[in-house]
Design a protein around this motif. Sequence first.
Motif, PDB file in Angstrom:
ATOM      1  N   ALA A  26      12.313 -27.029 -46.363  1.00  0.00           N
ATOM      2  CA  ALA A  26      12.239 -25.733 -46.048  1.00  0.00           C
ATOM      3  C   ALA A  26      13.160 -25.665 -44.181  1.00  0.00           C
ATOM      4  O   ALA A  26      13.755 -24.711 -43.688  1.00  0.00           O
ATOM      5  N   CYS A  27      13.145 -26.947 -43.405  1.00  0.00           N
ATOM      6  CA  CYS A  27      14.313 -26.962 -42.320  1.00  0.00           C
ATOM      7  C   CYS A  27      15.401 -27.408 -42.739  1.00  0.00           C
ATOM      8  O   CYS A  27      16.513 -26.742 -41.248  1.00  0.00           O
ATOM      9  N   LEU A  28      15.463 -28.194 -42.836  1.00  0.00           N
ATOM     10  CA  LEU A  28      17.243 -28.685 -43.427  1.00  0.00           C
ATOM     11  C   LEU A  28      17.809 -26.701 -44.301  1.00  0.00           C
ATOM     12  O   LEU A  28      18.501 -26.965 -43.808  1.00  0.00           O
ATOM     13  N   GLU A  29      16.844 -26.181 -45.286  1.00  0.00           N
ATOM     14  CA  GLU A  29      17.665 -25.711 -45.562  1.00  0.00           C
ATOM     15  C   GLU A  29      17.924 -24.443 -45.109  1.00  0.00           C
ATOM     16  O   GLU A  29      19.098 -23.345 -44.597  1.00  0.00           O
ATOM     17  N   ALA A  30      17.150 -24.147 -44.129  1.00  0.00           N
ATOM     18  CA  ALA A  30      16.677 -23.078 -43.122  1.00  0.00           C
ATOM     19  C   ALA A  30      17.730 -23.380 -41.624  1.00  0.00           C
ATOM     20  O   ALA A  30      18.262 -21.921 -41.610  1.00  0.00           O
ATOM     21  N   SER A  37      18.721 -15.121 -42.411  1.00  0.00           N
ATOM     22  CA  SER A  37      18.161 -15.638 -43.882  1.00  0.00           C
ATOM     23  C   SER A  37      17.384 -16.842 -43.875  1.00  0.00           C
ATOM     24  O   SER A  37      17.181 -17.335 -45.325  1.00  0.00           O
ATOM     25  N   ALA A  38      16.648 -17.463 -42.543  1.00  0.00           N
ATOM     26  CA  ALA A  38      16.443 -18.223 -42.530  1.00  0.00           C
ATOM     27  C   ALA A  38      14.430 -18.439 -42.716  1.00  0.00           C
ATOM     28  O   ALA A  38      14.129 -18.922 -43.002  1.00  0.00           O
ATOM     29  N   VAL A  39      14.022 -17.257 -42.258  1.00  0.00           N
ATOM     30  CA  VAL A  39      12.446 -16.564 -43.303  1.00  0.00           C
ATOM     31  C   VAL A  39      12.483 -17.082 -44.650  1.00  0.00           C
ATOM     32  O   VAL A  39      11.696 -17.305 -45.382  1.00  0.00           O
ATOM     33  N   ALA A  40      13.517 -16.039 -45.233  1.00  0.00           N
ATOM     34  CA  ALA A  40      13.596 -16.172 -46.962  1.00  0.00           C
ATOM     35  C   ALA A  40      13.939 -17.407 -47.104  1.00  0.00           C
ATOM     36  O   ALA A  40      12.996 -17.576 -48.464  1.00  0.00           O
ATOM     37  N   VAL A  41      14.494 -18.236 -46.604  1.00  0.00           N
ATOM     38  CA  VAL A  41      14.663 -19.428 -47.419  1.00  0.00           C
ATOM     39  C   VAL A  41      13.330 -20.569 -47.321  1.00  0.00           C
ATOM     40  O   VAL A  41      12.949 -21.137 -48.013  1.00  0.00           O
ATOM     41  N   LEU A 360      18.271 -11.471 -45.112  1.00  0.00           N
ATOM     42  CA  LEU A 360      17.206 -11.153 -46.201  1.00  0.00           C
ATOM     43  C   LEU A 360      15.907 -10.944 -45.434  1.00  0.00           C
ATOM     44  O   LEU A 360      15.060 -10.533 -45.544  1.00  0.00           O
ATOM     45  N   ASP A 361      16.096 -12.092 -44.218  1.00  0.00           N
ATOM     46  CA  ASP A 361      14.944 -11.433 -43.992  1.00  0.00           C
ATOM     47  C   ASP A 361      14.544 -10.386 -43.204  1.00  0.00           C
ATOM     48  O   ASP A 361      13.480  -9.886 -43.690  1.00  0.00           O
ATOM     49  N   ARG A 362      15.805  -9.368 -43.035  1.00  0.00           N
ATOM     50  CA  ARG A 362      15.322  -8.011 -42.078  1.00  0.00           C
ATOM     51  C   ARG A 362      14.492  -7.436 -43.795  1.00  0.00           C
ATOM     52  O   ARG A 362      13.719  -6.714 -43.654  1.00  0.00           O
ATOM     53  N   SER A 363      15.635  -7.948 -44.677  1.00  0.00           N
ATOM     54  CA  SER A 363      15.376  -6.955 -46.159  1.00  0.00           C
ATOM     55  C   SER A 363      14.119  -6.727 -46.662  1.00  0.00           C
ATOM     56  O   SER A 363      13.466  -6.084 -47.652  1.00  0.00           O
TER      57      SER A 363
END
Length: 380
Positions: A26-30, A37-41, A360-363
Amino acid sequence: MIAYHLNNLFLLGSQILVFFMKGGFACLEAGSCRVSSAVAVIFKNYFVMAIAVVCWLLGRFALAFPEGAPDAVARLNFLGFQAMFAATAATICSGMAAERIRLVAFCIFSAVFAAAVYPFIVRLTWGGGWLGQQGYVDFAGSGVVHMAGAFVGLPLIVMLGSRLRRFGDNAHAFVPHCLKFVALGTTVLWLGWFGFNVGSNVVADGDAMAAIAMSTMAAPCAGFLVAALLTACFTRRVEFSLCLNGALGGLVSITAGCDAIGPQAALMAGAIGGAIVCAGAYLLELLEVDDVVCAFPVHGFCGVWGVLAPCVFAGAAWEPQLIGIAVIGAIALGYGVVMSLALDCTIGLRVSAEDEEKGLDRSDFGVSACNPVALAEREN
């Protein structure tokens, strides 16, 4: 009886370490994607873990291991450990397709993989199936887990296409929004990998545990150093994110043979893995394949090399390993192609350009990973 309880404590501790790897992913991908888009991933990583555990409790474990758990440990303990492996395999494509895949499409794609495809691959190998009977060697999953997870994701990101303005005449640099998160995630993954590799021994054998742990430490160190050297030589600066991926490539490279490859040979295996990551990242860039977190070079290319490493350094037979690569690769690629086409023709794979632009976090979630009001108050 004492040995039985010690084995269970050992396997439970290993399971916890592998579980901790989900935070590393999660940390690496965010950190690797845009902050919008951090929350989404991060959500996708936790979704994959949850769906994998549920699926394995509801019968997938029995499909993968028809003979059950080894006598040395409790069935539920072994089930939980293997469920973490399923979650790891299904997590890999979340970073590859970050920032542009529809949430519902990803959830369906990863859930079906964790529930049907991955257990079938395990059944063929670790579960006593055809590949295992042919002599295929993959102690902790270079092929079963890492190669399978990456090969599933490759058709998905090819069909998705690259992020807006990632390539072409109007392209601009896409860099990790937070290298600190990437470094933290890599460190957590590195730590969790000891549970991944050492825990695959299942029983608490001190000599075997020490040898596996040392090989697991040696390979990523060599991979990191080789990636640092290569990036410094070819780009005239050290690419830190690629160095971290070189370490992960070293870990993947030693995973299949960590029980048989000694620490000195592990240095060579990891060094080759670091070089493969650098070459693979360059190749994807040349082909304009947008892999956000460089997962295919790390898990795909190094997964193939990891399956072959026991042949080079530990005397394993070549034919079963090559057959294993072909079979696992075909199953994973086949699923990736079929499911990506099916989703694209029905609900659609890719988000709208508008949603991709704003993040993507907002959408998808209506939130932001970084609250600008809170940040402003902190600065004041």
